[in-house]
Design a protein around this motif. Structure first.
Motif, PDB file in Angstrom:
ATOM      1  N   VAL A 186     -16.408  -7.452   3.951  1.00  0.00           N
ATOM      2  CA  VAL A 186     -15.397  -8.451   4.296  1.00  0.00           C
ATOM      3  C   VAL A 186     -14.675  -8.929   3.046  1.00  0.00           C
ATOM      4  O   VAL A 186     -13.436  -9.017   3.004  1.00  0.00           O
ATOM      5  N   LEU A 187     -15.431  -9.225   1.977  1.00  0.00           N
ATOM      6  CA  LEU A 187     -14.825  -9.682   0.724  1.00  0.00           C
ATOM      7  C   LEU A 187     -13.985  -8.576   0.099  1.00  0.00           C
ATOM      8  O   LEU A 187     -12.873  -8.811  -0.385  1.00  0.00           O
ATOM      9  N   GLY A 188     -14.497  -7.348   0.108  1.00  0.00           N
ATOM     10  CA  GLY A 188     -13.762  -6.239  -0.488  1.00  0.00           C
ATOM     11  C   GLY A 188     -12.444  -5.981   0.211  1.00  0.00           C
ATOM     12  O   GLY A 188     -11.404  -5.778  -0.426  1.00  0.00           O
ATOM     13  N   ILE A 189     -12.468  -6.002   1.543  1.00  0.00           N
ATOM     14  CA  ILE A 189     -11.231  -5.796   2.312  1.00  0.00           C
ATOM     15  C   ILE A 189     -10.244  -6.920   2.041  1.00  0.00           C
ATOM     16  O   ILE A 189      -9.041  -6.687   1.861  1.00  0.00           O
ATOM     17  N   ALA A 190     -10.739  -8.153   1.989  1.00  0.00           N
ATOM     18  CA  ALA A 190      -9.866  -9.304   1.748  1.00  0.00           C
ATOM     19  C   ALA A 190      -9.209  -9.210   0.382  1.00  0.00           C
ATOM     20  O   ALA A 190      -7.997  -9.466   0.239  1.00  0.00           O
ATOM     21  N   VAL A 191      -9.977  -8.835  -0.649  1.00  0.00           N
ATOM     22  CA  VAL A 191      -9.432  -8.719  -2.001  1.00  0.00           C
ATOM     23  C   VAL A 191      -8.401  -7.593  -2.069  1.00  0.00           C
ATOM     24  O   VAL A 191      -7.308  -7.753  -2.617  1.00  0.00           O
ATOM     25  N   GLY A 192      -8.730  -6.435  -1.496  1.00  0.00           N
ATOM     26  CA  GLY A 192      -7.785  -5.315  -1.501  1.00  0.00           C
ATOM     27  C   GLY A 192      -6.493  -5.651  -0.782  1.00  0.00           C
ATOM     28  O   GLY A 192      -5.398  -5.334  -1.263  1.00  0.00           O
ATOM     29  N   ALA A 193      -6.609  -6.327   0.374  1.00  0.00           N
ATOM     30  CA  ALA A 193      -5.419  -6.702   1.133  1.00  0.00           C
ATOM     31  C   ALA A 193      -4.579  -7.726   0.385  1.00  0.00           C
ATOM     32  O   ALA A 193      -3.351  -7.635   0.339  1.00  0.00           O
ATOM     33  N   ALA A 194      -5.243  -8.718  -0.235  1.00  0.00           N
ATOM     34  CA  ALA A 194      -4.528  -9.794  -0.933  1.00  0.00           C
ATOM     35  C   ALA A 194      -3.759  -9.260  -2.133  1.00  0.00           C
ATOM     36  O   ALA A 194      -2.583  -9.596  -2.336  1.00  0.00           O
ATOM     37  N   ILE A 195      -4.405  -8.404  -2.947  1.00  0.00           N
ATOM     38  CA  ILE A 195      -3.736  -7.857  -4.135  1.00  0.00           C
ATOM     39  C   ILE A 195      -2.539  -7.005  -3.729  1.00  0.00           C
ATOM     40  O   ILE A 195      -1.451  -7.099  -4.302  1.00  0.00           O
ATOM     41  N   THR A 196      -2.742  -6.160  -2.713  1.00  0.00           N
ATOM     42  CA  THR A 196      -1.655  -5.275  -2.265  1.00  0.00           C
ATOM     43  C   THR A 196      -0.493  -6.070  -1.688  1.00  0.00           C
ATOM     44  O   THR A 196       0.671  -5.773  -1.955  1.00  0.00           O
ATOM     45  N   ALA A 197      -0.818  -7.103  -0.890  1.00  0.00           N
ATOM     46  CA  ALA A 197       0.244  -7.936  -0.315  1.00  0.00           C
ATOM     47  C   ALA A 197       1.011  -8.667  -1.409  1.00  0.00           C
ATOM     48  O   ALA A 197       2.229  -8.839  -1.318  1.00  0.00           O
ATOM     49  N   LEU A 198       0.300  -9.078  -2.469  1.00  0.00           N
ATOM     50  CA  LEU A 198       0.924  -9.825  -3.557  1.00  0.00           C
ATOM     51  C   LEU A 198       1.904  -8.968  -4.331  1.00  0.00           C
ATOM     52  O   LEU A 198       3.029  -9.394  -4.626  1.00  0.00           O
ATOM     53  N   ILE A 199       1.504  -7.738  -4.664  1.00  0.00           N
ATOM     54  CA  ILE A 199       2.376  -6.885  -5.479  1.00  0.00           C
ATOM     55  C   ILE A 199       3.211  -5.933  -4.613  1.00  0.00           C
ATOM     56  O   ILE A 199       4.010  -5.154  -5.143  1.00  0.00           O
ATOM     57  N   GLN A 200       3.049  -6.005  -3.275  1.00  0.00           N
ATOM     58  CA  GLN A 200       3.879  -5.252  -2.326  1.00  0.00           C
ATOM     59  C   GLN A 200       3.807  -3.740  -2.543  1.00  0.00           C
ATOM     60  O   GLN A 200       4.797  -3.033  -2.380  1.00  0.00           O
ATOM     61  N   SER A 201       2.627  -3.251  -2.932  1.00  0.00           N
ATOM     62  CA  SER A 201       2.517  -1.812  -3.164  1.00  0.00           C
ATOM     63  C   SER A 201       1.053  -1.386  -3.139  1.00  0.00           C
ATOM     64  O   SER A 201       0.277  -1.773  -4.022  1.00  0.00           O
ATOM     65  N   SER A 202       0.685  -0.582  -2.146  1.00  0.00           N
ATOM     66  CA  SER A 202      -0.681  -0.056  -2.116  1.00  0.00           C
ATOM     67  C   SER A 202      -0.872   0.983  -3.217  1.00  0.00           C
ATOM     68  O   SER A 202      -1.968   1.143  -3.763  1.00  0.00           O
ATOM     69  N   THR A 203       0.207   1.683  -3.570  1.00  0.00           N
ATOM     70  CA  THR A 203       0.136   2.674  -4.641  1.00  0.00           C
ATOM     71  C   THR A 203      -0.263   2.018  -5.951  1.00  0.00           C
ATOM     72  O   THR A 203      -1.146   2.500  -6.672  1.00  0.00           O
ATOM     73  N   ALA A 204       0.391   0.894  -6.278  1.00  0.00           N
ATOM     74  CA  ALA A 204       0.058   0.178  -7.506  1.00  0.00           C
ATOM     75  C   ALA A 204      -1.338  -0.416  -7.428  1.00  0.00           C
ATOM     76  O   ALA A 204      -2.079  -0.449  -8.425  1.00  0.00           O
ATOM     77  N   SER A 205      -1.731  -0.881  -6.252  1.00  0.00           N
ATOM     78  CA  SER A 205      -3.053  -1.474  -6.081  1.00  0.00           C
ATOM     79  C   SER A 205      -4.157  -0.439  -6.299  1.00  0.00           C
ATOM     80  O   SER A 205      -5.164  -0.704  -6.959  1.00  0.00           O
ATOM     81  N   VAL A 206      -3.956   0.769  -5.763  1.00  0.00           N
ATOM     82  CA  VAL A 206      -4.924   1.852  -5.990  1.00  0.00           C
ATOM     83  C   VAL A 206      -4.948   2.230  -7.467  1.00  0.00           C
ATOM     84  O   VAL A 206      -6.013   2.525  -8.036  1.00  0.00           O
ATOM     85  N   ALA A 207      -3.780   2.220  -8.113  1.00  0.00           N
ATOM     86  CA  ALA A 207      -3.720   2.539  -9.547  1.00  0.00           C
ATOM     87  C   ALA A 207      -4.525   1.528 -10.366  1.00  0.00           C
ATOM     88  O   ALA A 207      -5.196   1.896 -11.344  1.00  0.00           O
ATOM     89  N   ILE A 208      -4.477   0.253  -9.990  1.00  0.00           N
ATOM     90  CA  ILE A 208      -5.274  -0.766 -10.684  1.00  0.00           C
ATOM     91  C   ILE A 208      -6.757  -0.453 -10.512  1.00  0.00           C
ATOM     92  O   ILE A 208      -7.542  -0.543 -11.459  1.00  0.00           O
ATOM     93  N   LEU A 209      -7.140  -0.070  -9.292  1.00  0.00           N
ATOM     94  CA  LEU A 209      -8.542   0.283  -9.042  1.00  0.00           C
ATOM     95  C   LEU A 209      -8.948   1.495  -9.864  1.00  0.00           C
ATOM     96  O   LEU A 209     -10.068   1.550 -10.412  1.00  0.00           O
TER      97      LEU A 209
END
Length: 590
Positions: free
Chosen positions: A186-209
Motif C-alpha cells: 500500500v505504501l509503495g503504490i502510494a509513493v509511486g503514484a504520488a511521485i509520478t502524479a507530481l512530475i507528470q511522467s511515469s517514464t521519469a519516475s521509473v528513471a528515478i527508481l
C-alpha cells in the motif's frame, strides 16, 4: 545527504525532463504529425490499436502524451471510445522503451564499444552531435534531427546526474530503512503514484527508481509496488486533460485509469498471494537498471494481455460509471486545446474549421442568390442561423490560432497559421457581404419591387461568376489544389469587368427613366457586395497557392507583386482562363 545533493538532484531531474520534452517535440516535428494521423487511420481493430499505441508511445517516450492525444481525438469525434481502448493499452507497453534504453548504464566497461553506450559516455557524445546538427544546418529536417539528438543526450546526462546525486543516500541507514518500508504494497503504490502524479511522467519516475537502484537497496519487493503505483499516477495527466471535454473524452481518461487500477489490483493479489503461500525465490533479489526495466515492461505487457480480451467489458464499465449527458459544442470539440501540444495536428484541425466556415459561407451565398428571385422567410432564417454559426466559428478559431502561435512552430507551421488567420477573415467577411445581399433581397420584397428582365439577366450572370469563384476556392481548400485556386483570379478579373460595365449601364437606365432610384440603389448595392465577395475569394485562393508554392517563388515573397504580374500578362495560362471566363459570363450580357 546535504542541501547541495538535493539541489543537484533537482537539477538532474530538470535536465532529464527537459531532455525528454525536447526529444518528443523533435520527433513530432520530424514526423509532421504522421504519428497523430496514424491514430485516426489504424484503429479498426483492437490488436492494431494496441500495436499502434505501443509504437507511438515508444517514439514519443510517453504513454500520458499518447493518451492525451487519444482523448483529444475522441473529443473531436475522430476516434470512437472502443478504438481508443487498444491505443491506451498499447501506450502502456510503448512507454517502457525509455527504461530499456536507460539500462545501458549497466553495461560493462571492459569493451570500449560497450563503454561508449553507457549514459555517462553516450549522453555527452549524442548531445554534442545534436548541437552540431542544430547549429550548423539550416535545413529544417536536419535541424530537427539535431533537436532529437540533443534531447536524447540530455536524457542520458540527466539519469547519470540523478544517480550521482542519489549516491550519498546509500550511506544513510534511515534511507535503507525507508526502502524496507516500501515493501509494504500500500505504501509503495502510494509513493509511486504520488511521485509520478507530481512530475507528470511515469517514464521519469521509473528513471528515478533506476537511478536509486545504483545504491543497492532496491529489491524486487520494494520495486514492484512502486512500479504499480507509477502506472496509476500517470493517469492524473489524462484525467486533468479530460476536464471540460466531451462525455466520451472523459470516458477515455477513465479507461486509462481503470485499466491500470484493475491490472495493479490483480497482480498485487496474485504475486503477494503466491509469495505468502510458497515464497517467491526472487522476492528479495537486488534490482539494477536492467531488472527494473524488465519488471516495468513485464508488468505492462502482462496487464495488457490480461485485460485485452475484456476490452468491451472495460468500455461498458466506463459507460456505466460516466452516463450520458448534454452534447458538447461541435466547434469546441474540433478545436480541442489538447491538440495545441501537437502543433501539426492542431493546424489540421484549424484548417478543418476554416473549410467548414467556407462551406457555410458558400451555402449562405446560394441561399441569398435564391432569395433575390424567390423570397422565402424560412430560407432567410436559415441563412441568419448559419451566419451566427459562422461568426462563432471565426471567434473560436481566431483565439485558437493565437494560442497555437505561442507554441514552438517551425517556419512552415508559422506560415500556415498566418494563412489560416487570413482565410478565416476572408470567409467571415464573405459571410457578412452575403448578409448584405439578403438584406437587399428583403428590402426589394418588402417594397414589392423587382428588376427589369435585362437587369435580372445581368445580375444572374454576375452571381454565377461569383458562385463559381466561391466553389473553386472551397475545392482548392478541400483538396489542397493549387490549380483550382489559380482559376479563381481570372474569374475575379471577369467579375470586376462585369460590375464596371453593369454600373455604367444602370446609370444610363436611371438617366432614361427605365429604372427607379429605389430599385437602382439596391442594384448598385448588390454589385458592390458581389464584387467584394469575389475579392475575398481571390484573397483566400492566393493563400492556397502561397502554401503550395516553392520557396523563392514570387507568390511566397510578395503576393501583391504576384497578382500584378498576372494582371499584366505575365502568365499565358491566366490569360487563357480569363478569356474562357469572359466568354462564359461577360459575352452573353455584352
Amino acid at each position: 545527504m546535504g542541501i547541495r545533493d538535493v539541489i543537484a538532484l533537482l537539477g538532474a531531474l530538470a535536465i532529464f525532463l527537459f531532455g525528454m520534452s525536447t526529444m518528443t517535440s523533435g520527433l513530432e516535428k520530424l514526423t509532421s504529425g504522421k504519428l497523430a494521423s496514424l491514430l485516426e487511420k489504424l484503429t479498426d481493430n483492437i490488436f492494431k490499436g494496441v500495436l499502434l499505441g505501443a509504437v507511438v508511445a515508444g517514439m514519443v517516450h510517453s504513454s500520458a502524451a499518447t493518451t492525451v492525444m487519444c482523448i483529444g481525438f475522441v473529443n473531436a469525434g475522430i476516434l470512437k471510445l472502443r478504438q481508443a481502448v487498444g491505443v491506451i493499452m498499447g501506450a502502456n507497453i510503448g512507454t517502457t522503451i525509455t527504461a530499456q534504453i536507460l539500462r545501458l548504464g549497466g553495461l560493462s566497461d571492459e569493451n570500449l564499444f560497450l563503454a561508449l553506450l553507457k549514459p555517462e559516455m553516450l549522453g555527452p557524445l549524442t548531445a554534442f552531435v545534436g548541437i552540431l546538427f542544430f547549429s550548423f544546418f539550416n535545413s529544417g529536417r536536419k535541424k530537427t534531427v539535431g533537436q532529437i539528438l540533443i534531447g536524447l543526450g540530455l536524457l542520458f546526462i540527466g539519469i547519470k546526474s540523478m544517480e550521482s546525486a542519489l549516491a550519498p543516500l546509500t550511506e544513510l541507514e534511515a534511507f535503507q530503512q525507508l526502502f524496507i518500508r516500501f515493501s509494504n504494497p500500500v505504501l509503495g503504490i502510494a509513493v509511486g503514484a504520488a511521485i509520478t502524479a507530481l512530475i507528470q511522467s511515469s517514464t521519469a519516475s521509473v528513471a528515478i527508481l533506476q537511478a536509486l537502484s545504483a545504491s543497492g537497496v532496491v529489491t524486487f519487493s520494494t520495486a514492484l509496488p512502486i512500479i504499480m503505483g507509477q502506472n496509476i499516477g500517470t493517469c492524473v495527466t489524462a484525467i486533468l486533460s479530460s476536464i471540460g471535454a466531451s462525455r466520451n473524452a472523459k470516458r477515455t481518461a477513465a479507461v486509462h485509469l481503470y485499466f491500470n487500477v484493475i491490472g495493479t489490483v490483480f497482480f498485487l493479489v496474485v504475486l503477494y498471494g503466491l509469495n505468502a503461500l510458497i515464497g517467491l525465490p526472487f522476492w528479495q533479489d537486488t534490482m539494477d537498471y536492467g531488472s527494473i526495466a524488465n519488471l516495468h515492461s513485464f508488468f505492462n505487457i502482462a496487464c495488457t494481455a490480461l485485460l485485452l480480451p475484456f476490452n468491451r467489458q472495460l468500455v461498458s464499465l466506463v459507460e456505466w460509471t460516466i452516463p450520458d449527458s448534454g452534447a458538447a459544442d461541435p466547434v469546441a470539440t474540433v478545436l480541442d486545446p489538447r491538440f495545441l501540444s501537437t502543433p501539426s495536428v492542431a493546424l489540421e484541425r484549424a484548417r478543418t474549421v476554416v473549410l467548414q466556415m467556407g462551406e457555410l459561407a458558400k451555402n449562405n451565398y446560394h441561399l441569398a442568390v435564391e432569395l433575390l428571385s424567390h423570397y422565402d422567410q424560412k430560407q432567410l432564417d436559415l441563412l441568419n442561423e448559419q451566419e451566427e454559426a459562422l461568426d462563432h466559428m471565426e471567434s473560436s478559431l481566431d483565439q485558437y490560432l493565437v494560442q497555437l502561435s505561442r507554441h514552438s512552430l517551425d517556419d512552415k507551421g508559422s506560415d500556415l497559421v498566418s494563412d489560416l488567420l487570413h482565410a478565416l477573415s476572408d470567409f467571415e467577411r464573405i459571410g457578412d457581404y452575403v448578409v448584405n445581399l439578403s438584406e437587399s433581397a428583403t428590402a426589394l420584397n418588402d417594397a414589392a419591387l423587382s428588376f427589369s428582365p435585362k437587369a435580372q439577366a445581368e445580375l444572374d450572370s454576375l452571381c454565377a461568376a461569383v458562385g463559381e469563384a466561391l466553389n473553386q476556392v472551397l475545392e482548392a481548400y478541400r483538396a489542397h489544389d493549387a490549380y483550382a485556386a489559380f482559376q479563381v483570379e481570372p474569374l475575379e478579373e471577369v467579375v470586376d469587368l462585369i460590375t464596371a460595365a453593369l454600373r455604367e449601364r444602370h446609370v444610363e437606365r436611371l438617366k432614361t427613366g427605365e429604372c427607379t432610384v429605389e430599385v437602382g440603389t439596391q442594384f448598385l448595392e448588390l454589385l458592390t457586395n458581389l464584387e467584394r465577395i469575389s475579392d475575398h475569394c481571390s484573397n483566400a485562393a492566393v493563400r492556397v497557392i502561397h502554401q503550395a508554392a516553392e520557396k523563392g517563388s514570387l507568390v511566397r515573397s510578395d503576393i501583391h507583386a504576384y497578382l500584378h504580374q498576372l494582371h499584366q500578362g505575365g502568365s499565358p495560362q491566366f490569360d487563357q482562363l480569363f478569356a474562357q471566363a469572359t466568354e462564359k459570363y461577360y459575352q452573353p450580357i455584352s
